[in-house]
Design a protein around this motif. Structure first.
Motif, short mmCIF file in Angstrom:
data_model
loop_
_atom_site.label_atom_id
_atom_site.label_comp_id
_atom_site.label_asym_id
_atom_site.label_seq_id
_atom_site.Cartn_x
_atom_site.Cartn_y
_atom_site.Cartn_z
N THR A 158 -5.16 1.60 -3.32
CA THR A 158 -4.15 1.47 -4.34
C THR A 158 -3.03 2.07 -4.03
N PRO A 159 -1.54 1.73 -4.06
CA PRO A 159 -0.62 2.36 -3.99
C PRO A 159 0.11 3.91 -3.83
N GLU A 160 -0.31 4.22 -5.02
CA GLU A 160 -0.21 5.21 -5.57
C GLU A 160 -1.47 6.45 -4.63
N ALA A 161 -3.13 5.96 -4.44
CA ALA A 161 -3.26 6.51 -3.56
C ALA A 161 -3.37 7.14 -1.95
N LEU A 219 0.86 -0.57 -0.11
CA LEU A 219 0.27 -0.14 0.18
C LEU A 219 0.82 1.15 0.09
N LEU A 220 2.05 1.14 0.85
CA LEU A 220 2.65 2.02 0.57
C LEU A 220 3.99 1.60 -0.71
N THR A 221 4.77 3.00 -1.54
CA THR A 221 5.64 2.76 -2.51
C THR A 221 6.89 2.54 -2.60
N ASP A 222 7.39 1.61 -2.58
CA ASP A 222 9.01 2.88 -2.05
C ASP A 222 9.44 4.03 -1.64
N ARG A 223 8.55 4.87 -2.14
CA ARG A 223 9.56 6.03 -2.40
C ARG A 223 9.34 6.51 -0.52
N PHE A 224 7.87 6.94 0.18
CA PHE A 224 7.63 6.43 1.30
C PHE A 224 8.73 5.96 2.14
N TYR A 225 8.65 4.91 2.25
CA TYR A 225 9.78 3.21 2.89
C TYR A 225 11.35 4.39 2.60
N ASP A 226 12.00 4.55 1.16
CA ASP A 226 13.23 4.99 1.49
C ASP A 226 13.06 6.92 2.49
N ASP A 227 12.26 7.63 2.19
CA ASP A 227 11.72 8.60 2.12
C ASP A 227 12.21 8.28 4.11
N LEU A 228 11.22 7.18 4.41
CA LEU A 228 11.64 7.14 6.09
C LEU A 228 13.03 6.44 6.86
N ALA A 229 13.59 5.53 5.42
CA ALA A 229 14.99 5.42 6.17
C ALA A 229 15.80 6.66 5.81
N ASP A 230 15.78 7.68 5.14
CA ASP A 230 16.47 8.64 5.20
C ASP A 230 16.66 9.20 6.30
N ASP A 231 15.01 9.74 7.01
CA ASP A 231 14.49 10.36 8.16
C ASP A 231 15.28 10.14 9.22
N GLN A 232 15.31 7.93 9.42
CA GLN A 232 15.86 7.18 10.38
C GLN A 232 16.49 7.76 10.85
N GLN A 233 17.88 7.25 9.13
CA GLN A 233 19.20 7.26 9.39
C GLN A 233 20.01 8.92 10.42
N THR A 267 -4.52 5.06 13.37
CA THR A 267 -5.50 6.69 12.95
C THR A 267 -5.28 7.45 11.70
N MET A 268 -3.98 6.91 10.71
CA MET A 268 -3.39 7.62 9.64
C MET A 268 -4.22 6.68 8.25
N ALA A 269 -3.91 8.20 7.54
CA ALA A 269 -4.90 7.89 6.28
C ALA A 269 -6.13 7.11 6.19
N ILE A 270 -7.15 7.28 7.38
CA ILE A 270 -8.52 6.85 7.38
C ILE A 270 -8.89 6.14 6.47
N ASP A 271 -9.70 7.13 5.54
CA ASP A 271 -9.80 7.12 4.06
C ASP A 271 -9.58 7.41 3.14
N THR A 285 -0.76 5.66 -0.78
CA THR A 285 0.97 6.96 -0.70
C THR A 285 0.72 8.34 -0.40
N GLU A 286 0.15 8.46 -0.99
CA GLU A 286 0.26 10.03 -1.17
C GLU A 286 -0.90 10.63 0.15
N ALA A 287 -2.24 9.57 0.24
CA ALA A 287 -3.15 10.30 1.74
C ALA A 287 -1.82 10.30 2.64
#
Length: 472
Positions: free
Chosen positions: A112-115, A74-88, A104-108, A117-119
């Protein structure tokens, strides 16, 4: 006479119909528990499991691998990579998300992965509980005057973990952990696991010795009447230990107010509805009531999405067993709750649906890498003005600035404000333990002014240029 009344009624109806809409229109919204089964990793989780505190603790998300297990594609690699960068590179808090809070995140969001991830990127709860590198600003990511312990709480310890800043009040930091870690945590120097950027400080005394020292200090200091029992989060103390400490507090005749600080009421309400905790809380509340002590719970909710039926059940249960008040102390954060609509929606959800009193909204403290969350003082003043008149007076929260070496001040209480440089000045009417220790003869400490700083990117061009010349 009847005709006169009819004429007046028609005029009132016509005026009401023609009136301009209010800046904020109240609409009652019933609380809803989001469906956790929308996450691939929780499709088979039963309601009984979801309500179980131990299940919630065991299934907390502590790293990206575990997040992938729950959320999957549901989350694309763009988000996971962004998160990994922040953690590091940037995070001051390690990752710890209870299922309840992640749900309680992105409840609505679309599934799809794109939708999704944006939410997820846009979600206000995600923004402060699971920050990513692209959230943070690159220019002046930390204010030059930011610090790990921005409120100097450890400097005001009278014994390890006991901060005596106000004349009649103390803060007892019982544990250095929480059931969940907020990215903006004001105690990021002590709470949680170390990150690549922050090697956390450690409490040195054994818990029993630290608690003994706190009780001894309070017995010897009868001017203290109010004890905030915090951490970390008291939900991370084994209940028998917490109950024992609270009963010892209630044995001190000069202690008249006890406040339990727990974000877990919102982040893991399952903890506060498990029978052993409810039964123990009832024993403490009964003892407090018998001895004339005000017992309250202070929680920490920053957005209406976090107020669910389980949160309301936890608050109602605490009130039912004799806790006098359940109050909320939120934090103002850009992209989370920095509009009048966000704040009022949250306050009505808390007050009207969950029996939680909106109490304070703090300006985000000046810790490292927090500038993208922080608001300028003038922005906080405008928000305070905007929310007045909608809520009952007793349920209208005060927006406060926690000024280093001063304490909480309503945002309109500053003594001077340089908007161009983003520097406000504040005074106080009491001495802290640091003042008493470090005061010099003849110094009028109550006449001293203490600065607080707006985020530099909120300043006009001349102010930004001044800081560039000062600090670079």
């Amino acid at each position: 006479m009847t005709a006169l009344y009819e004429t007046r009624a028609a005029a009132v109806t016509s005026a009401a119909t023609a009136a301009e809409p209010q800046p904020y229109e109240y609409v009652r919204r019933e609380l809803v528990e989001p469906d956790w089964r929308r996450f691939p990793g929780w499709r088979d989780v039963t309601e009984a499991q979801w309500r179980d505190a131990q299940w919630q603790r065991v299934h907390c998300v502590k790293n990206i691998k575990q997040l992938r297990t729950v959320v999957g594609d549901l989350l694309t690699d763009r988000f996971y990579d962004d998160l990994a960068d922040d953690q590091q590179r940037l995070a001051t808090m390690s990752m710890l998300l209870p299922p309840q809070m992640l749900n309680t995140m992105a409840i609505d969001a679309g599934l799809t992965p794109e939708a999704f991830t944006e939410a997820f990127y846009a979600d206000p709860v995600r923004r402060y509980m699971l920050p990513v590198a692209s959230d943070r600003i690159t220019d002046w990511a930390s204010h030059p005057h930011s610090s790990r312990d921005s409120l100097h709480e450890a400097e005001m310890w009278v014994v390890e973990g006991l901060t005596h800043r106000y004349p009649t009040k103390v803060l007892a930091e019982m544990v250095p952990t929480c059931p969940q870690y907020c990215g903006h945590c004001t105690r990021m120097d002590l709470v949680g696991n170390s990150t690549p950027q922050i090697d956390k400080h450690k409490l040195s005394l054994k818990p029993v010795d630290r608690q003994d020292a706190m009780i001894d200090y309070l017995k010897r200091t009868p001017g203290v009447r109010d004890v905030v029992v915090s951490g970390g989060d008291v939900a991370n103390m084994p209940w028998p230990q917490l109950e024992s400490f609270l009963m010892r507090l209630l044995d001190i005749p000069t202690v008249r107010d006890v406040r339990l600080a727990t974000k877990a009421l919102a982040g893991m309400p399952q903890h506060w509805i498990q029978p052993k905790v409810v039964e123990g809380l009832e024993r403490v509340a009964r003892t407090a009531r018998r001895r004339g002590v005000n017992l309250a719970i202070h929680t920490h909710v920053n957005h209406a999405q976090s107020v669910t039926p389980l949160v309301a059940e936890a608050a109602r249960t605490a009130l039912d067993v004799g806790v006098r008040d359940v109050r909320n102390q939120g934090v103002l954060m850009r992209g989370v709750n920095n509009t009048p609509e966000n704040l009022l929606d949250l306050c009505f959800a808390l007050q009207g649906e969950a029996n939680i009193l909106p109490y304070y909204f703090y300006m985000c403290d000046m810790i490292p890498n927090a500038e993208h969350w922080r608001l300028a003082v003038w922005e906080a003043q405008e928000l305070q003005h905007a929310i007045m008149g909608y809520l009952p007076g007793y349920a209208t929260p005060r927006i406060v600035c926690d000024v280093p070496y001063v304490g909480k001040r309503w945002v309109h209480q500053l003594s001077e404000y340089d908007r161009e440089l983003g520097i406000s000045y504040w005074t106080k009417n009491y001495l802290t333990s640091v003042d008493r220790t470090n005061s010099t003869e003849g110094a009028d400490l109550l006449a001293q002014r203490y600065p607080f700083y707006d985020p530099i990117y909120t300043l006009p061009e001349a102010g930004r240029a001044w800081w560039d010349n000062q600090e670079r």
